[in-house]
Design a protein around this motif. Structure first.
Motif, short mmCIF file in Angstrom:
data_model
loop_
_atom_site.label_atom_id
_atom_site.label_comp_id
_atom_site.label_asym_id
_atom_site.label_seq_id
_atom_site.Cartn_x
_atom_site.Cartn_y
_atom_site.Cartn_z
N ARG A 1 -8.81 9.92 -51.21
CA ARG A 1 -8.24 8.78 -51.94
C ARG A 1 -9.27 8.14 -52.86
NH1 ARG A 1 -8.64 3.66 -50.59
NH2 ARG A 1 -9.22 4.14 -48.42
N LEU A 2 -10.48 7.94 -52.37
CA LEU A 2 -11.50 7.24 -53.16
C LEU A 2 -12.00 8.08 -54.34
CD1 LEU A 2 -13.61 5.63 -50.28
CD2 LEU A 2 -12.01 4.48 -51.83
N THR B 1 -7.26 7.86 -58.59
CA THR B 1 -7.88 6.62 -58.13
C THR B 1 -8.73 6.01 -59.24
OG1 THR B 1 -8.00 7.50 -55.88
CG2 THR B 1 -9.34 5.58 -56.38
#
Length: 961
Positions: free
Chosen positions: A663-664, A669
């Motif tokens: 996700r990061l 993102t």
């Protein structure tokens, strides 16, 4: 069944015997005896439904051809499934249940118990399955069958409990003196049983059943798996309660029972008959027009005459997955496949592929997404999988409906039939969740191990082949299979080639020798040969696709295509970051000092590179090196800016950390200007890890794996990066270059990869600050390192290189030999025509997941443990989070996920000590935990394992103190 009509054809005593021969005892058939004829017909009726609702069009076509033409295969298939238990019409089986044995004796069928006991003691495995193989062989010969036909049929009967005996094995033990097989009137009854069953199926006589063709050995293995599947379903007493009156026994009655069971189980196939997709299909499936390499792949499969092997080689981020999926749809439509198996290198890479596969099949037909099965040992911790089952009202992983390998009830939860599934179920049928059954589902995503297991000499291997045949097989990151694993991969490709299964293999960095070996294995299988030497052409460029197939003419055909990448080459600046290495004489203190200095050096490097923000990925070749570096970086940058990811976290925490990293650093993102993030990982980040890093620091690894790691750099366009990091940079460390001799390497790296490839990779590293144009340079770099006959090493390294090369050659030879003892087919037996004796002649791997994984991955068998805590003076066990489990370790339903999520795999060196561990007292009767080993930590989360002290930390994972 018309008993009066039977009495007109057979002696009264024979009919009376048919009225007494039991297939399932009252205890195993819902309270009433199930006559043997009823069970045979029940199984045949289930087989008809398998044909109609689950078998791939390609399988049906193959069986039609064997049976003599279109429409003939269905009845032959039902007969083959139903006849599996005819061996129960022998004293070997009828004597096992006292009540049934007495009834059979009263009908006039007798045996000498002392001789039967003596025979059973002499050959404990001589049960009804082996008796049936012997009986069928004799009766088919008596009915006029050619030997080449009966020779492939009898092993299906003799092997339906999971292993194929040889002809010598199925002969009755001499000490039994005919009292296990049956003598006298037994022979007339056995012949009558086969005849009555055959006529009820719709054949005029047993001789009429004889096929006109002999199926390939691969098709025989697939058929055997389907026989087992039909038997297991027809043995489920919840749907097939006992029928003890021969007058009520008929195929129509069995069809009614089978239909009710089928509806309750909710079993469904896959695509069925697919239309060949048009040029607009790619955009419809994936939302964008195909890139040149993707269009090239789809066109290549349209040109294949028959099913074959497709090798797709393209750089990271090129869209190989979508290309393979589009090609699979075309192959399925052209050649009659009903589903797909997608094999990934690891559990971690399988999880995101599960999501992508569901999206793809949903784009073809909306209802198909709910039929995709995730297949690996830790799927219970995949949120999407859990949600899929929970939304469907499914039970937990073990709560499937079914029976064990002998057709006995295997349902610890007592699930009612209506709970097993219906046509409205929006999840895979629970029947597929049982042990060894997962590959039978129409759409499967799992580790490549699932495919490799199908190439091992294990019980019920036929179920795995039945699950693969009739599908398109996609294998991603195939270069990750080492020398040992490749033995199983090639054996599997042989069987798939013979079975006519289309196979697509994907790689960003495939060595030419690997490409040659994969293609040769598949074509050798397609030719049903022990050996077949072919010269696989070299692709004309990169990205490229190689297609190979064997038409009826018998001459292998190849097609080679290449095109430009959709992206320009990325000029990656490569730096060498030397690391001072300890030698064999270094003390522990000296090694720790040098490791601390190396960690500090990486810290200095990252502080400089990320001065204006940005993201860095650091890949270490061992968990210990990753943990050590994380400790250094955490102290410098703080816990908010550093993450650690490796395989010795608990399964739940590892899943969370992986998800957070994706996700990061994922493609969607937003990156805040000035923000900084460092992910320290092991090889988990090497494959199918869709992150985008601004800078990469990596331990030296073989060039193909090193290039895989480079593929995590500047992966996505539109990502914010600091100006100083607009050019991708990689720093290669973990080794120490030396002026007058070969470099030295980190101990862990050398143990994993060997000196040979590390030396050759070090030799192709450019000078500091020079660039690798990626992906343009990939094929040349890989070929240069793996072309072992070509001179590459500097003069000062050559002697060391020769020694390392010889060591690697010997090691490869030894590992290949070690693998071969577990291969399904021993060398020299690939041209056999039947399955007789398939399970004999070598070592047999265990059937549980850990044993199988150890067999196909050449590792010391490691052990998983469940971490629990009990502090001194505390009477109760607790979870890692502190929740109470009681004094005996009782697990409340709302705590179960937390306990299961606390599983961690120990390093192999702890295996012997861990073998002494066992379940907590309350776990012995628990369906999920009864085989689990508990590692009890104290209040400081430490425990003794043999002579070692280990600890578990939420930041670091499992460590040796």
């Amino acid at each position: 069944m018309d008993v009066q009509e039977l009495s007109g054809r057979y002696e009264l005593s024979t009919v009376q015997a048919l009225e007494r021969l039991w297939g399932k005892s009252r205890e195993r058939a819902g309270g009433s005896t199930n006559l043997l004829l009823a069970h045979l017909l029940d199984t045949a009726a289930v087989a008809e439904l398998l044909w109609d609702g689950l078998l791939a069009p390609s399988t049906r076509s193959a069986l039609d051809e064997i049976a003599g033409g279109p429409g003939r295969g269905r009845r032959l298939f039902a007969w083959l499934c139903g006849v599996h238990d005819c061996g129960k019409a022998t004293p070997a089986h009828q004597r096992l249940w006292p009540e049934g044995a007495e009834a059979v004796r009263q009908s006039g069928l007798t045996w000498v118990e002392t001789a039967a006991v003596a025979g059973a003691k002499q050959q404990k495995r001589w049960r009804h399955d082996w008796a049936g193989g012997l009986m069928v062989r004799e009766l088919l010969a008596g009915a006029g069958w050619d030997a080449e036909q009966s020779d492939w049929v009898w092993p299906l009967v003799a092997g339906h409990h999971g292993a194929f005996p040889s002809l010598g094995d199925v002969r009755e033990p001499r000490s039994a003196k005919g009292q296990l097989r049956g003598r006298g009137a037994w022979r007339q009854v056995q012949q009558a049983l086969l005849e009555v069953f055959t006529q009820e199926i719709g054949f005029g006589a047993v001789g009429e059943v004889e096929p006109v063709g002999v199926p390939s050995r691969a098709l025989q293995l697939q058929l055997s798996g389907l026989v087992v599947m039909a038997d297991w379903i027809a043995s489920d007493e919840r749907f097939f309660v006992g029928m003890d009156d021969l007058r009520l026994v008929s195929l129509d009655a069995s069809r009614e029972r089978a239909a009710s069971a089928w509806e309750a189980l909710g079993l469904q196939g896959g695509w069925g008959v697919l239309e060949i997709p048009g040029p607009e299909a790619f955009r419809d499936r994936f939302g964008y027009a195909p890139r040149p390499s993707q269009a090239m792949v789809v066109e290549a499969v349209r040109q294949m005459d028959v099913p074959g092997l497709l090798v797709i080689e393209a750089p990271m981020g090129e869209g190989k997955t979508e290309a393979a999926q589009a090609a699979a749809e075309v192959l399925a439509a052209r050649f009659g496949a009903d589903g797909v198996f997608v094999g990934m290198p690891t559990q971690a890479t399988s999880d995101p592929m599960f999501t992508r596969t569901r999206r793809w099949v949903e784009a073809i037909e909306g209802s198909l997404a709910s039929r995709v099965v995730l297949l690996h040992g830790k799927r219970a911790f995949n949120r999407e999988w859990k949600t899929l089952l929970e939304n469907a009202g499914a039970y937990a992983e073990d709560a499937f409906c079914g029976v064990d390998e002998f057709g006995l009830a295997d349902d610890p939860y007592g699930v009612e039939p209506e709970a097993c599934g219906t046509a409205e179920r929006r999840a895979p049928a629970e029947w597929f969740l049982g042990s060894k059954r997962g590959l039978l589902a129409p759409f499967v995503v799992g580790t490549v191990d699932q495919l490799l297991y199908a190439a091992t000499r294990t019980r019920h291997v036929m179920l795995r082949m039945a699950g693969l045949a009739g599908k398109v097989v996609i294998l991603d990151e195939v270069h990750a299979c080492d020398v040992y694993m490749s033995q199983f991969l090639r054996e599997a490709l042989r069987w798939l080639g013979q079975a006519g299964v289309p196979v697509i293999v994907l790689s960003a960095t495939l060595a030419p020798a690997q490409r040659q070996a994969l293609v040769e294995a598949y074509l050798t299988g397609a030719a049903s040969r022990e050996e077949l030497r072919v010269e696989v052409p070299i692709p004309p460029g990169y990205p490229c696709v190689t297609t190979a197939w064997l038409p009826s003419s018998g001459e292998p055909q190849f097609r080679m295509d290449a095109t430009e990448s959709w992206r320009r080459d990325l000029n990656v600046i490569v730096h060498v970051a030397p690391e001072v290495m300890p030698d064999t004489r270094s003390s522990r203190d000296e090694r720790e000092r040098l490791q601390a200095a190396a960690d500090a050096k990486v810290g200095d490097l990252l502080a400089s590179e990320l001065a204006d923000g940005g993201s860095a990925l650091v890949i270490r070749n061992s968990v210990a090196r990753a943990q050590s570096l994380y400790e250094e970086l955490r102290g410098r940058f703080g816990v908010d800016e550093v993450r650690l990811l490796h395989g010795r976290f608990t399964v739940a925490q590892r899943a969370e950390l992986t998800e957070e990293s994706l996700r990061l650093l994922g493609p969607r993102t937003p990156r805040p200007p000035g923000g900084r993030l460092i992910v320290v990982a092991t090889q988990l980040a090497e494959q199918s890890f869709d992150v985008d890093a601004d800078v990469l620091v990596t331990d030296l690894a073989p060039v193909d794996l090193l290039l895989q790691r480079v593929g995590r750099l500047h992966r996505h366009e539109g990502t914010w990066r600091p100006d100083r990091l607009n050019l991708p940079r990689v720093f290669v460390t973990g080794f120490e270059p030396r002026e007058d001799s070969e470099p030295t390497f980190a101990f862990a790296s050398e143990m994993i990869y060997g000196r040979h490839l590390l030396l050759r990779t070090a030799a192709v590293l450019p000078g500091t600050g020079e660039v690798w144009p990626i992906p343009g340079a990939v094929p040349g770099l890989v070929e240069k390192v793996y072309a072992v006959d070509a001179p590459l090493l500097p003069e000062a390294w050559r002697k060391a290189g020769e020694v390392a090369g010889l060591e690697q050659e010997n090691r490869n030879r030894a590992r290949a030999e070690e693998a071969r003892q577990y291969l399904l087919t021993p060398h020299g037996e690939h041209e056999r025509r039947t399955l007789a004796g398939l399970h004999y002649g070598g070592a047999t791997a265990g059937s549980d997941e850990d044993s199988l994984q150890a067999a196909v991955r050449d590792g010391d068998e490691s052990i998983e443990v469940v971490l629990v805590v009990r502090s001194e003076g505390d009477e109760v066990f607790r979870t890692l989070a502190g929740r109470s489990l009681s004094v005996n370790g009782d697990v409340a339903p709302d705590v179960l996920d937390e306990v299961l999520g606390s599983v961690v795999r120990l390093p192999p060196k702890f295996t012997q000590a861990a073998l002494q561990l066992g379940p907590l007292p309350a776990w012995h009767g628990h369906p999920w935990l009864r085989r689990s080993r508990a590692l009890v930590l104290d209040a400081s989360r430490r425990a003794q394992l043999g002579g070692f002290t280990v600890s578990y930390d939420d930041e670091f994972g499992l460590r040796q103190v």
